[in-house]
Design a protein around this motif. Structure first.
Motif, PDB file in Angstrom:
ATOM      1  N   ALA A   2      22.628  49.942  40.748  1.00 14.10           N
ATOM      2  CA  ALA A   2      23.030  50.706  39.469  1.00 14.10           C
ATOM      3  C   ALA A   2      24.593  51.070  39.328  1.00 14.10           C
ATOM      4  CB  ALA A   2      22.257  51.580  38.941  1.00 14.10           C
ATOM      5  N   ALA A   3      25.194  51.010  40.334  1.00 15.45           N
ATOM      6  CA  ALA A   3      26.586  51.331  40.492  1.00 15.45           C
ATOM      7  C   ALA A   3      27.394  50.525  39.622  1.00 15.45           C
ATOM      8  CB  ALA A   3      27.187  51.136  42.091  1.00 15.45           C
ATOM      9  N   ARG A   4      28.571  51.039  38.840  1.00 15.00           N
ATOM     10  CA  ARG A   4      29.325  50.329  38.213  1.00 15.00           C
ATOM     11  C   ARG A   4      30.360  49.387  39.047  1.00 15.00           C
ATOM     12  NH1 ARG A   4      32.313  54.128  34.043  1.00 15.00           N
ATOM     13  NH2 ARG A   4      32.703  55.320  35.994  1.00 15.00           N
ATOM     14  N   ALA A   5      30.173  47.971  38.455  1.00 10.51           N
ATOM     15  CA  ALA A   5      31.112  47.170  39.394  1.00 10.51           C
ATOM     16  C   ALA A   5      32.525  47.460  39.305  1.00 10.51           C
ATOM     17  CB  ALA A   5      30.677  45.710  38.726  1.00 10.51           C
ATOM     18  N   SER A   6      33.210  48.163  38.240  1.00  4.51           N
ATOM     19  CA  SER A   6      34.474  48.297  38.197  1.00  4.51           C
ATOM     20  C   SER A   6      34.927  49.665  39.332  1.00  4.51           C
ATOM     21  CB  SER A   6      34.959  48.882  37.000  1.00  4.51           C
ATOM     22  OG  SER A   6      34.449  49.897  36.421  1.00  4.51           O
ATOM     23  N   LEU A   7      33.775  50.147  39.929  1.00  5.00           N
ATOM     24  CA  LEU A   7      34.043  51.321  41.025  1.00  5.00           C
ATOM     25  C   LEU A   7      34.131  50.568  42.371  1.00  5.00           C
ATOM     26  CD1 LEU A   7      31.680  54.119  39.657  1.00  5.00           C
ATOM     27  CD2 LEU A   7      34.181  53.647  39.374  1.00  5.00           C
ATOM     28  N   VAL A  51      52.330  40.621  42.709  1.00  2.28           N
ATOM     29  CA  VAL A  51      52.353  41.869  43.381  1.00  2.28           C
ATOM     30  C   VAL A  51      52.447  43.387  42.559  1.00  2.28           C
ATOM     31  CG1 VAL A  51      53.562  43.162  45.295  1.00  2.28           C
ATOM     32  CG2 VAL A  51      53.176  40.585  45.238  1.00  2.28           C
ATOM     33  N   SER A  52      53.186  43.133  41.481  1.00  5.10           N
ATOM     34  CA  SER A  52      53.392  44.383  40.817  1.00  5.10           C
ATOM     35  C   SER A  52      52.323  45.045  40.015  1.00  5.10           C
ATOM     36  CB  SER A  52      54.467  44.061  39.716  1.00  5.10           C
ATOM     37  OG  SER A  52      53.841  43.216  38.599  1.00  5.10           O
ATOM     38  N   GLU A  53      51.278  44.151  39.804  1.00  7.95           N
ATOM     39  CA  GLU A  53      50.043  44.576  39.147  1.00  7.95           C
ATOM     40  C   GLU A  53      48.849  45.054  40.123  1.00  7.95           C
ATOM     41  OE1 GLU A  53      50.288  42.399  34.667  1.00  7.95           O
ATOM     42  OE2 GLU A  53      48.986  41.704  36.227  1.00  7.95           O
ATOM     43  N   GLY A  54      49.041  44.670  41.414  1.00  7.45           N
ATOM     44  CA  GLY A  54      48.123  45.141  42.588  1.00  7.45           C
ATOM     45  C   GLY A  54      46.973  44.033  42.799  1.00  7.45           C
ATOM     46  N   TRP A  55      47.521  42.859  42.245  1.00 13.16           N
ATOM     47  CA  TRP A  55      46.310  41.779  42.678  1.00 13.16           C
ATOM     48  C   TRP A  55      46.282  41.697  44.250  1.00 13.16           C
ATOM     49  CZ3 TRP A  55      43.242  39.928  39.213  1.00 13.16           C
ATOM     50  CH2 TRP A  55      43.699  39.946  37.765  1.00 13.16           C
ATOM     51  N   LEU A 183      45.564  40.346  31.609  1.00 17.16           N
ATOM     52  CA  LEU A 183      45.036  41.585  31.726  1.00 17.16           C
ATOM     53  C   LEU A 183      45.255  41.916  33.201  1.00 17.16           C
ATOM     54  CD1 LEU A 183      41.884  41.752  29.889  1.00 17.16           C
ATOM     55  CD2 LEU A 183      44.228  42.530  29.151  1.00 17.16           C
ATOM     56  N   SER A 184      45.959  42.982  33.526  1.00 21.70           N
ATOM     57  CA  SER A 184      45.957  43.558  34.969  1.00 21.70           C
ATOM     58  C   SER A 184      44.772  43.984  35.628  1.00 21.70           C
ATOM     59  CB  SER A 184      47.139  44.664  35.081  1.00 21.70           C
ATOM     60  OG  SER A 184      46.630  45.768  34.401  1.00 21.70           O
ATOM     61  N   PRO A 185      44.801  44.213  36.837  1.00 18.31           N
ATOM     62  CA  PRO A 185      43.348  44.591  37.669  1.00 18.31           C
ATOM     63  C   PRO A 185      43.271  46.137  37.046  1.00 18.31           C
ATOM     64  CG  PRO A 185      44.801  43.483  39.271  1.00 18.31           C
ATOM     65  CD  PRO A 185      45.702  43.472  37.987  1.00 18.31           C
ATOM     66  N   CYS A 186      44.283  46.952  36.668  1.00 16.94           N
ATOM     67  CA  CYS A 186      43.868  48.339  36.058  1.00 16.94           C
ATOM     68  C   CYS A 186      43.079  47.897  34.471  1.00 16.94           C
ATOM     69  CB  CYS A 186      45.110  48.815  35.955  1.00 16.94           C
ATOM     70  SG  CYS A 186      44.899  50.837  35.614  1.00 16.94           S
ATOM     71  N   GLU A 187      43.921  47.119  33.878  1.00 17.35           N
ATOM     72  CA  GLU A 187      43.184  46.805  32.514  1.00 17.35           C
ATOM     73  C   GLU A 187      41.858  46.347  32.475  1.00 17.35           C
ATOM     74  OE1 GLU A 187      47.497  46.062  29.950  1.00 17.35           O
ATOM     75  OE2 GLU A 187      46.498  44.555  31.369  1.00 17.35           O
ATOM     76  N   LEU A 188      41.549  45.535  33.341  1.00 14.63           N
ATOM     77  CA  LEU A 188      40.279  44.740  33.645  1.00 14.63           C
ATOM     78  C   LEU A 188      39.310  45.842  33.929  1.00 14.63           C
ATOM     79  CD1 LEU A 188      41.158  41.403  35.280  1.00 14.63           C
ATOM     80  CD2 LEU A 188      40.086  41.669  32.984  1.00 14.63           C
ATOM     81  N   ALA A 298      40.528  43.604  40.980  1.00 15.88           N
ATOM     82  CA  ALA A 298      40.145  43.605  39.727  1.00 15.88           C
ATOM     83  C   ALA A 298      39.089  44.221  39.468  1.00 15.88           C
ATOM     84  CB  ALA A 298      40.351  42.086  39.077  1.00 15.88           C
ATOM     85  N   GLY A 299      38.097  44.521  40.518  1.00 13.07           N
ATOM     86  CA  GLY A 299      36.880  45.287  40.133  1.00 13.07           C
ATOM     87  C   GLY A 299      35.550  44.264  40.098  1.00 13.07           C
ATOM     88  N   ALA A 300      36.037  43.112  40.529  1.00 11.09           N
ATOM     89  CA  ALA A 300      34.775  42.194  40.531  1.00 11.09           C
ATOM     90  C   ALA A 300      33.514  42.452  41.765  1.00 11.09           C
ATOM     91  CB  ALA A 300      35.177  40.624  40.213  1.00 11.09           C
ATOM     92  N   ASN A 301      32.602  42.472  41.773  1.00  7.04           N
ATOM     93  CA  ASN A 301      31.756  42.600  42.800  1.00  7.04           C
ATOM     94  C   ASN A 301      31.052  41.266  43.401  1.00  7.04           C
ATOM     95  OD1 ASN A 301      30.287  43.039  40.998  1.00  7.04           O
ATOM     96  ND2 ASN A 301      29.008  44.709  41.847  1.00  7.04           N
ATOM     97  N   PHE A 302      30.968  40.261  42.555  1.00  6.89           N
ATOM     98  CA  PHE A 302      30.355  38.992  42.909  1.00  6.89           C
ATOM     99  C   PHE A 302      31.471  37.933  42.558  1.00  6.89           C
ATOM    100  CE2 PHE A 302      26.801  41.524  42.056  1.00  6.89           C
ATOM    101  CZ  PHE A 302      25.947  41.325  42.966  1.00  6.89           C
ATOM    102  N   TYR A 303      31.395  37.095  43.415  1.00  3.86           N
ATOM    103  CA  TYR A 303      32.458  35.629  43.188  1.00  3.86           C
ATOM    104  C   TYR A 303      31.522  34.587  43.509  1.00  3.86           C
ATOM    105  CZ  TYR A 303      36.638  33.093  43.707  1.00  3.86           C
ATOM    106  OH  TYR A 303      37.676  32.076  43.700  1.00  3.86           O
ATOM    107  N   ILE A 304      31.958  33.737  42.295  1.00  2.82           N
ATOM    108  CA  ILE A 304      31.186  32.400  42.492  1.00  2.82           C
ATOM    109  C   ILE A 304      32.201  31.247  42.865  1.00  2.82           C
ATOM    110  CG2 ILE A 304      30.306  30.450  40.816  1.00  2.82           C
ATOM    111  CD1 ILE A 304      29.851  32.472  38.730  1.00  2.82           C
ATOM    112  N   VAL A 305      31.500  30.603  43.997  1.00  2.00           N
ATOM    113  CA  VAL A 305      32.286  29.330  44.787  1.00  2.00           C
ATOM    114  C   VAL A 305      31.507  28.422  44.710  1.00  2.00           C
ATOM    115  CG1 VAL A 305      31.348  30.528  47.023  1.00  2.00           C
ATOM    116  CG2 VAL A 305      33.607  28.904  46.989  1.00  2.00           C
ATOM    117  N   GLY A 306      32.115  27.242  44.530  1.00  2.00           N
ATOM    118  CA  GLY A 306      31.488  25.861  44.357  1.00  2.00           C
ATOM    119  C   GLY A 306      32.150  24.764  45.469  1.00  2.00           C
ATOM    120  N   ARG A 307      32.030  23.542  45.223  1.00  2.00           N
ATOM    121  CA  ARG A 307      32.510  22.541  46.180  1.00  2.00           C
ATOM    122  C   ARG A 307      33.745  22.487  46.243  1.00  2.00           C
ATOM    123  NH1 ARG A 307      33.933  17.567  45.969  1.00  2.00           N
ATOM    124  NH2 ARG A 307      33.192  15.946  47.698  1.00  2.00           N
ATOM    125  N   ASP A 308      34.498  22.227  47.255  1.00  2.00           N
ATOM    126  CA  ASP A 308      35.773  21.919  47.606  1.00  2.00           C
ATOM    127  C   ASP A 308      36.636  23.184  46.536  1.00  2.00           C
ATOM    128  OD1 ASP A 308      37.786  20.925  48.867  1.00  2.00           O
ATOM    129  OD2 ASP A 308      38.234  19.272  47.484  1.00  2.00           O
TER     130      ASP A 308
END
Length: 420
Positions: A2-7, A51-55, A183-188, A298-308
């Motif tokens: 139940a934890a918020r992903a942006s945390l 770099v300036s936005e924290g990515w 949108l910057s990581p902070c804004e997202l 940016a706050g995402a806790n799941f990342y989709i990855v596919g072929r190549d």
């Protein structure tokens, strides 16, 4: 669950933000005017933006030599407390012999953008040798000619790298009608909280969205709901920096993406479309780690990855440059990415029996048609329609109109050349 992903914590525990506060900008500009100046190119400016936005948190500027060597040889950085964060691509700034001589023994330098405007100050600089061959070989696994980023950025770059801490004088803007998407990581993170997201799953692409992509994204949301999440939010995050010449341009892709939402192929209530400002390397398993790491910040806790992922065809041979399965395997093992949930996706193809995009079923392989990005672009360029159900009509029209405009431009240029 139940934890918020942006945390989810950014790498290093705190999101890096390097844009100078508005009330201090005039003073910084005055200070920068008196410094030795280094002119940077368009792709360098994209890295300043990143770099300036924290990515790239916890990175605070262009890499000094110790950070560069860790990134190049270990794909990670070790923090002062002994922890490791992923950093698979060197984020560096090259300068020439004349720049090096002009900078001399200065402690700080000013960075001047492609348009001649003061962009940033680089503090406590360190200059070291730019061994291009080593950088290329370790990043791409080959030094074959024809690597797009190498030809665009590295081949003509200077023989020195200059590292230091960035202070960016004003937010980076491109004034191309798309800045509201950047949108910057902070804004997202704020947007995820505003939507009360309890999971965020990120999907990166550099191509138009077809119905197979949409099937994958909608199925991922269903899977997260089945896992117990109440409000998973999709971050549809197209790459917005440098891409190779035959990729569909960013403005066309963004228009196409908007049609996908307008046509209801993706739900606007549970989808955020934003531009990821990074340049593209096409460096396969090395680069996909960077793509995943940036989405943590940016706050995402799941990342989709596919072929190549982040792959391309070999520049001089008729084969893939990387093993198509290595990207997802590397992500599951990469140091510093342990807190990110990697979601390998099933392969989608056009089901000729049901006349729609569907997950590939090996038991009836003959019923499926694989439509590559190259084939899709060929259809659009030739004004041919793909099979019904491959892409929403509004999105397809955007692509067809883009290639028609290219052909019109080519005809006009040919006519002008013949009339001379």
């Amino acid at each position: 669950m139940a934890a918020r992903a942006s945390l989810i914590e950014p790498d290093g525990g705190k999101l890096v933000e390097l844009v100078v506060p508005e009330m201090e900008r005039a003073g910084r500009k005055t200070e920068a005017e008196a410094m030795p100046k280094v002119r940077i190119g368009r792709v360098d400016l994209e890295w300043v933006h990143v770099v300036s936005e924290g990515w790239a948190s916890p990175l605070r500027g262009f890499m000094r030599e110790d950070q560069y060597l860790q990134s190049l040889h270990f794909n990670s950085l070790r923090m002062e407390d002994g922890s490791v964060v992923n950093m698979s691509l060197p984020i560096v700034l090259a300068i020439g012999d004349d720049d090096k001589e002009r900078v001399g023994g200065a402690r700080d330098v000013a960075l001047v953008g492609p348009n001649g405007d003061l962009v940033a100050i680089l503090r406590r600089i360190e200059i070291y040798k730019h061994n291009k061959e080593e950088r290329i070989a370790r990043t791409w696994g080959t030094t074959a000619p024809g690597l797009p980023y190498v030809e665009e950025v590295i081949t003509s770059a200077g023989n020195w790298l200059i590292g230091g801490d960035l202070e960016v004088i004003e937010p980076i803007k491109y004034n191309d009608g798309l800045d509201h998407y950047r949108l910057s990581p902070c804004e997202l993170r704020k947007e995820f909280d505003k939507r009360k997201a309890d999971a965020v799953f990120a999907f990166q692409l550099r191509n138009p969205v077809h119905n197979g992509h949409a099937l994958l994204m909608n199925d991922t949301r269903r899977r997260l709901l089945d896992m117990g999440y109440q409000n998973p939010i999709l971050l549809l995050h197209p790459l917005g920096g440098f891409t190779k010449a035959d990729d569909v341009p960013l403005d066309v892709r963004m228009e196409q993406h908007s049609k996908v939402l307008e046509d209801g192929i993706l739900d606007p209530e549970t989808t955020i479309v934003s531009i990821f400002p990074s340049p593209m390397h096409y460096a396969g398993p090395t680069e996909v780690q960077w793509h995943a790491k940036a989405r943590i910040n940016a706050g995402a806790n799941f990342y989709i990855v596919g072929r190549d992922p982040a792959g391309m065809g070999h520049p001089t041979e008729k084969r893939d440059l990387y093993d198509p399965d290595h990207g997802k395997k590397v992500l599951s093992m990469a140091p510093g990415l342990e807190k990110l949930n990697i979601l390998p996706f099933k392969v989608a193809a056009y089901d000729m029996k049901d006349k729609k995009m569907a997950f590939f079923d090996p038991s009836r392989a003959k019923d499926f048609l694989f439509i590559s990005g190259t084939k899709m672009r060929t259809f659009a360029r030739n004004g041919e329609n793909p099979p019904d159900g491959f892409m929403c009509p509004g999105g397809w029209n955007v692509l067809v109109n883009y290639y028609k405009s290219l052909q019109a431009d080519e005809t006009e240029q040919l006519s002008a050349a013949l009339s001379v």
